[in-house]
Scaffold this motif. Structure first.
Motif, PDB file in Angstrom:
ATOM      1  N   GLU A 172       0.903  -1.095  -0.052  1.00 40.84           N
ATOM      2  CA  GLU A 172       0.030  -0.039   0.007  1.00 40.84           C
ATOM      3  C   GLU A 172       0.897   1.260   0.044  1.00 40.84           C
ATOM      4  O   GLU A 172       0.652   2.350  -0.815  1.00 40.84           O
ATOM      5  N   LYS A 173       1.921   1.163   0.704  1.00 41.26           N
ATOM      6  CA  LYS A 173       2.820   2.377   0.998  1.00 41.26           C
ATOM      7  C   LYS A 173       3.607   2.645  -0.397  1.00 41.26           C
ATOM      8  O   LYS A 173       3.634   3.738  -0.984  1.00 41.26           O
ATOM      9  N   THR A 183       1.779   4.185  -2.827  1.00 41.44           N
ATOM     10  CA  THR A 183       1.329   5.624  -2.897  1.00 41.44           C
ATOM     11  C   THR A 183       2.928   6.562  -3.245  1.00 41.44           C
ATOM     12  O   THR A 183       2.667   7.391  -3.893  1.00 41.44           O
ATOM     13  N   TRP A 184       3.977   5.833  -2.894  1.00 42.42           N
ATOM     14  CA  TRP A 184       5.434   6.551  -3.206  1.00 42.42           C
ATOM     15  C   TRP A 184       5.659   6.434  -4.568  1.00 42.42           C
ATOM     16  O   TRP A 184       6.168   7.359  -5.067  1.00 42.42           O
ATOM     17  N   SER A 244       3.518   6.676  -6.973  1.00 40.12           N
ATOM     18  CA  SER A 244       2.396   7.353  -7.755  1.00 40.12           C
ATOM     19  C   SER A 244       2.937   7.968  -9.101  1.00 40.12           C
ATOM     20  O   SER A 244       4.016   8.513  -9.153  1.00 40.12           O
ATOM     21  N   PRO A 245       2.035   7.895 -10.249  1.00 39.59           N
ATOM     22  CA  PRO A 245       2.823   8.153 -11.339  1.00 39.59           C
ATOM     23  C   PRO A 245       3.052   9.657 -11.597  1.00 39.59           C
ATOM     24  O   PRO A 245       3.868  10.022 -12.322  1.00 39.59           O
ATOM     25  N   ALA A 246       2.572  10.310 -10.498  1.00 40.85           N
ATOM     26  CA  ALA A 246       2.948  11.765 -10.629  1.00 40.85           C
ATOM     27  C   ALA A 246       4.507  11.915 -10.100  1.00 40.85           C
ATOM     28  O   ALA A 246       5.243  12.747 -10.533  1.00 40.85           O
ATOM     29  N   ALA A 247       5.077  10.915  -9.650  1.00 47.42           N
ATOM     30  CA  ALA A 247       6.413  11.034  -9.142  1.00 47.42           C
ATOM     31  C   ALA A 247       7.304  10.187 -10.314  1.00 47.42           C
ATOM     32  O   ALA A 247       8.591  10.209 -10.158  1.00 47.42           O
ATOM     33  N   GLU A 287       9.018   9.538 -14.161  1.00 44.42           N
ATOM     34  CA  GLU A 287       9.143  10.230 -15.347  1.00 44.42           C
ATOM     35  C   GLU A 287       9.582   9.406 -16.439  1.00 44.42           C
ATOM     36  O   GLU A 287      10.188   8.268 -16.371  1.00 44.42           O
ATOM     37  N   HIS A 321      11.967   6.427 -11.313  1.00 48.95           N
ATOM     38  CA  HIS A 321      11.566   7.277 -10.064  1.00 48.95           C
ATOM     39  C   HIS A 321      12.908   8.002  -9.626  1.00 48.95           C
ATOM     40  O   HIS A 321      13.976   7.532  -9.680  1.00 48.95           O
ATOM     41  N   PRO A 322      12.836   9.372  -9.322  1.00 49.18           N
ATOM     42  CA  PRO A 322      13.985   9.982  -8.880  1.00 49.18           C
ATOM     43  C   PRO A 322      14.711   9.441  -7.503  1.00 49.18           C
ATOM     44  O   PRO A 322      16.007   9.443  -7.561  1.00 49.18           O
ATOM     45  N   ALA A 323      14.035   8.551  -6.825  1.00 49.26           N
ATOM     46  CA  ALA A 323      14.944   7.805  -5.727  1.00 49.26           C
ATOM     47  C   ALA A 323      15.427   6.721  -6.040  1.00 49.26           C
ATOM     48  O   ALA A 323      16.304   6.103  -5.471  1.00 49.26           O
ATOM     49  N   LYS A 337       0.500   0.289 -16.726  1.00 53.59           N
ATOM     50  CA  LYS A 337      -0.645   1.158 -17.172  1.00 53.59           C
ATOM     51  C   LYS A 337      -0.389   2.550 -17.753  1.00 53.59           C
ATOM     52  O   LYS A 337      -0.859   3.026 -18.702  1.00 53.59           O
ATOM     53  N   PHE A 338       0.190   3.169 -16.551  1.00 50.74           N
ATOM     54  CA  PHE A 338       0.485   4.624 -17.057  1.00 50.74           C
ATOM     55  C   PHE A 338       1.684   4.694 -18.107  1.00 50.74           C
ATOM     56  O   PHE A 338       1.659   5.762 -18.681  1.00 50.74           O
ATOM     57  N   ASN A 367      -4.108  13.363  -7.761  1.00 46.42           N
ATOM     58  CA  ASN A 367      -2.401  13.182  -7.663  1.00 46.42           C
ATOM     59  C   ASN A 367      -1.802  12.458  -8.900  1.00 46.42           C
ATOM     60  O   ASN A 367      -0.694  12.728  -9.190  1.00 46.42           O
ATOM     61  N   ALA A 368      -2.611  11.487  -9.320  1.00 45.47           N
ATOM     62  CA  ALA A 368      -2.162  10.727 -10.402  1.00 45.47           C
ATOM     63  C   ALA A 368      -2.285  11.108 -12.026  1.00 45.47           C
ATOM     64  O   ALA A 368      -1.700  10.914 -13.000  1.00 45.47           O
ATOM     65  N   TRP A 401       3.407  12.353  -0.516  1.00 45.95           N
ATOM     66  CA  TRP A 401       3.649  12.499  -1.968  1.00 45.95           C
ATOM     67  C   TRP A 401       4.788  13.229  -2.229  1.00 45.95           C
ATOM     68  O   TRP A 401       5.734  13.291  -3.068  1.00 45.95           O
ATOM     69  N   ALA A 461      12.294  11.569  -1.190  1.00 45.20           N
ATOM     70  CA  ALA A 461      12.677  10.471  -2.143  1.00 45.20           C
ATOM     71  C   ALA A 461      12.150  10.743  -3.374  1.00 45.20           C
ATOM     72  O   ALA A 461      12.747  10.695  -4.650  1.00 45.20           O
ATOM     73  N   ALA A 462      11.283  11.562  -3.736  1.00 42.19           N
ATOM     74  CA  ALA A 462      10.759  11.936  -4.850  1.00 42.19           C
ATOM     75  C   ALA A 462      11.187  13.369  -5.358  1.00 42.19           C
ATOM     76  O   ALA A 462      10.863  13.707  -6.393  1.00 42.19           O
ATOM     77  N   GLU A 516      13.976  16.002  -6.378  1.00 38.53           N
ATOM     78  CA  GLU A 516      15.431  16.214  -6.946  1.00 38.53           C
ATOM     79  C   GLU A 516      15.948  17.567  -6.679  1.00 38.53           C
ATOM     80  O   GLU A 516      15.524  18.681  -6.825  1.00 38.53           O
ATOM     81  N   HIS A 519      10.083  18.655  -7.885  1.00 44.18           N
ATOM     82  CA  HIS A 519       9.057  17.358  -7.999  1.00 44.18           C
ATOM     83  C   HIS A 519       8.766  17.054  -9.402  1.00 44.18           C
ATOM     84  O   HIS A 519       8.455  18.074 -10.267  1.00 44.18           O
ATOM     85  N   PRO A 520       8.769  15.780  -9.965  1.00 42.74           N
ATOM     86  CA  PRO A 520       8.704  15.648 -11.257  1.00 42.74           C
ATOM     87  C   PRO A 520       7.134  15.829 -11.746  1.00 42.74           C
ATOM     88  O   PRO A 520       7.189  16.200 -12.845  1.00 42.74           O
ATOM     89  N   ALA A 521       6.285  15.930 -10.790  1.00 45.63           N
ATOM     90  CA  ALA A 521       5.037  16.439 -11.270  1.00 45.63           C
ATOM     91  C   ALA A 521       4.546  17.917 -11.317  1.00 45.63           C
ATOM     92  O   ALA A 521       3.617  18.010 -11.753  1.00 45.63           O
TER      93      ALA A 521
END
Lengths: 469, 469
Positions: A150-151, A154-155, A157-160, A162, A208-210, A268-269, B113-114, B155, B159-160, B162, B208-210
């Protein structure tokens, strides 16, 4: 070492929230130490994490009782706000309850995730958890896995994430990872890699940046005149189609790199963004299709054949009519009568006492049948038919049984064509008798199909692939 | 329009989870529509979100009762797992409860957020919420804000994010944002901007990438021989110190760009990473210090002076001895006796009936005093002493009252020096009587100081700034 690592874990968890600074170095030690542990030591550590840092149930019970008492003293409606919302104390208690229901290890995960390299370590930790759960399905470990998953969702998330087009100009260390992680069609050598990144091809990765320097998932695309019907057309397409003449973007390989992210749908994304990017850059491309493996087909077919053989055997050896009637309800005609006949005839007189299922089951145990034109002709029709049935009819909890099929169908694709002898590699023959499938993403239907599949498991397919059962 | 936007919100929330595809276009419409709404319409919409999509309390109550019953039937220990963990049904119910305690709008936030641009919209939404809460402190809106803040923290996990060094080579659109968002020392023109990115300076942003193309927070650094004691030294340092001769990295401006991320400490990780980066690139730099504003000093001092004047007035006007005794317990000697005398004397005979506090209070109402060498000399000693007291002694919930002080102290800095007439800009005089402070980050103490401040509010300061109260 194992004792040290466990101790660092305990210390990390017991340090008060917010006192981040000195926790950092302990977390660093833990992260490095964990990777040196044996699987047995990791098991011990994960079980301790799951059980010793579980939900604080005494606190949960207290808060629940307070919450339910609040209800009694406020009446049934829980109303208290001047604007018709719930009372402030209710919001407070709900928040406390939400916090209390988090396992104690929640903060440990949060802190690890904030560390450099922490996200990657959490993915390793989950990969270990999944490996453990495959052997022993312990409730506390399952709860740990479910929380961690689950976590991670969240981490990640497609928003994060690239999208990056991977080219021959990328660093050798990144390209090495592509070679290493390519899961569908192994990359043989540098020339092979260069071809996959060259003219008429594209490779896109989700980063992912991380976790710098390696994609979490990547997709290989071939730009072709039309939808390819065999992987040889794609991998050995030399010289390739001129890009200006390409009408089809064929997704021929999608590989995840982190086993610990299993069950988290990043594809998917990725697919949506890749389609949008290709669409923008190459207006001549009209079709977005895949040439996909069917990883579960032969396994499903073999177990189906084996169970039918067993039922037939027990019927033959038993004189109990009731028993026979019962077992016959589980029997089915896997083969059509003309298929049965062709298969039995194909091996000549000497084995004619065997049934078609028996012969087929034996044939499929090795890949020798693929070397004989005769056997291929005999098996083509039943295998293609059964493969269609496997893809369209066989489900698990309402979703396609085949994992790759499920992946594309949930993303809104439909089944366009099933291709005979499309992948004659050893792996291809073993997985699916060499059959591959084209899924197509039609932009105007993606949303609708994905939603129908999600809601009721509806699988869309082109009329020519409807199974004859 | 407002009705449409609300309708899109309702539809987005009511669409079943996972049927993402068609929800996307509605979310897009919502996102674009929201930005066109007036503040009144936004208020309506946010209140509807907070109340109509709150926690499903009936479900929470049901699950709680089931959970507590499970306790009774399993006895006090809740044990059921072969490995000594809790029973699988308990884990399941805890998971359900965790889900049920999430407000219904939780999924709406997740889905937003996505989306491309969704994170930025969520930040706008929170900025609006904070603005509303400043006017009407409604419980349901407070709960909405608190939940959204929690999600944003997850979010925006470090880690996310840069770290990127912003230079003159960056895009004009990014540099324009820097000019726009610089909150501490406004950038006047292109030459000023170029200087801040040029030799002897550094500018780092956290991205943040988003939210591409603009930093969430950025920090401006000057490379100097030693810790600067006035902002003029930093902003007009031309020609600057040769970089090879710089021993101090001075952080002279830290600006957040998103009001909606208020209360989410991004600076902490930014500072740590900037220090590590400068340390690696410039071994000659030994000191990491700030030259910081004291935004709350004059406001605090003025209200202190005003309340003392009021007490003195009411005492003078009252003959009730008991009342006077009571009010005198709230009176304090803000000024030392020699300060009192100097201040009263400074304005000559004609106003000698006024008290020192009265004179000082009047003087500080305009910035005229800064133009008179005489008044500056008179006020320097009390203002410097009271500012030290404000920074070191004045607390709110155990933490420094001044927001900038709290920011640096929680990150592990200590107070090195308080500087007279360090910022003579209109804003500087108004905020802090022109006083600025140097906080120093000493690598070997950062962890320890941050932890002590967190645990018990301990503020470390160099011996020369200890306040004489």
């Amino acid at each position: 070492m194992a004792k040290d690592v466990k101790e660092w874990m305990h210390t990390s968890i017991s340090i008060p929230v917010g006192a981040k600074e000195s926790a950092d170095s302990i977390l660093d030690k833990f992260s490095q130490g964990y990777l040196t542990l044996t699987m047995d030591d990791r098991r011990d550590l994960l079980i301790s994490l799951a059980k010793d840092y579980d939900v604080n149930r005494a606190r949960v019970r207290d808060l629940m009782e307070q919450y339910l008492n609040l209800e009694i003293s406020h009446g049934d409606k829980f109303i208290g706000d001047e604007d018709g919302g719930a009372s402030p104390s209710l919001y407070r208690r709900e928040r406390s309850l939400r916090d209390a229901l988090k396992p104690t290890y929640a903060n440990f995960f949060e802190r690890l995730n904030a560390q450099p390299g922490g996200l990657k370590l959490l993915a390793v930790l989950r990969a270990d958890l999944l490996a453990l759960l495959a052997i022993e399905n312990v409730g506390s470990l399952r709860a740990l896995d479910s929380y961690l998953k689950e976590k991670l969702i969240t981490w990640l998330s497609p928003a994060a994430l690239e999208l990056h087009q991977i080219t021959w100009d990328d660093s050798a260390s990144l390209l090495e990872k592509i070679v290493e992680y390519e899961a569908v069609h192994p990359i043989r050598n540098l020339i092979d890699l260069k071809r996959r990144l060259g003219v008429g091809r594209r490779c896109f990765g989700y980063f992912h940046p991380a976790i710098p320097g390696e994609p979490l998932i990547f997709i290989e695309v071939a730009l072709l005149k039309d939808i390819a019907s065999s992987i040889q057309e794609v991998l050995w397409d030399d010289p390739p189609t001129a890009e200006c003449k390409a009408h089809c973007a064929l997704f021929y390989s999608i590989s995840s790199t982190q086993p610990g992210l299993s069950g988290i749908n990043l594809g998917k994304f990725l697919l949506k963004r890749v389609i949008n990017m290709v669409k923008r850059d190459m207006p001549s491309v009209q079709k977005y299709a895949t040439l996909s493996p069917i990883p579960g087909f032969m396994q499903w077919l073999n177990s189906k054949l084996a169970s039918q053989l067993k039922l037939a055997e027990s019927e033959a050896g038993s004189s109990d009519q009731l028993e026979n009637r019962q077992s016959s309800t589980f029997r089915e005609n896997i083969l059509l009568s003309h298929e049965e006949k062709m298969i039995v005839d194909s091996i000549g007189e000497n084995a004619s006492r065997k049934s078609g299922i028996e012969v087929m089951h034996e044939m499929l145990q090795s890949k020798d049948w693929t070397k004989s034109e005769h056997f291929c002709t005999v098996l083509k029709s039943p295998l293609m038919r059964l493969c269609t049935r496997y893809l369209i009819k066989e489900k698990k909890r309402g979703k396609a049984l085949d994992s790759v099929a499920n992946f594309h169908l949930q993303n809104g694709a439909y089944i366009e064509r099933i291709n005979w002898m499309a992948d004659q590699s050893e792996k291809g023959i073993k997985q699916s008798g060499g059959i591959m499938v084209n899924y197509v993403y039609r932009l105007e239907n993606i949303e609708e199909y994905a939603q129908q599949y999600f809601n009721s498991g509806d699988i869309h397919a082109s009329p020519r692939v409807v199974p004859i059962s």
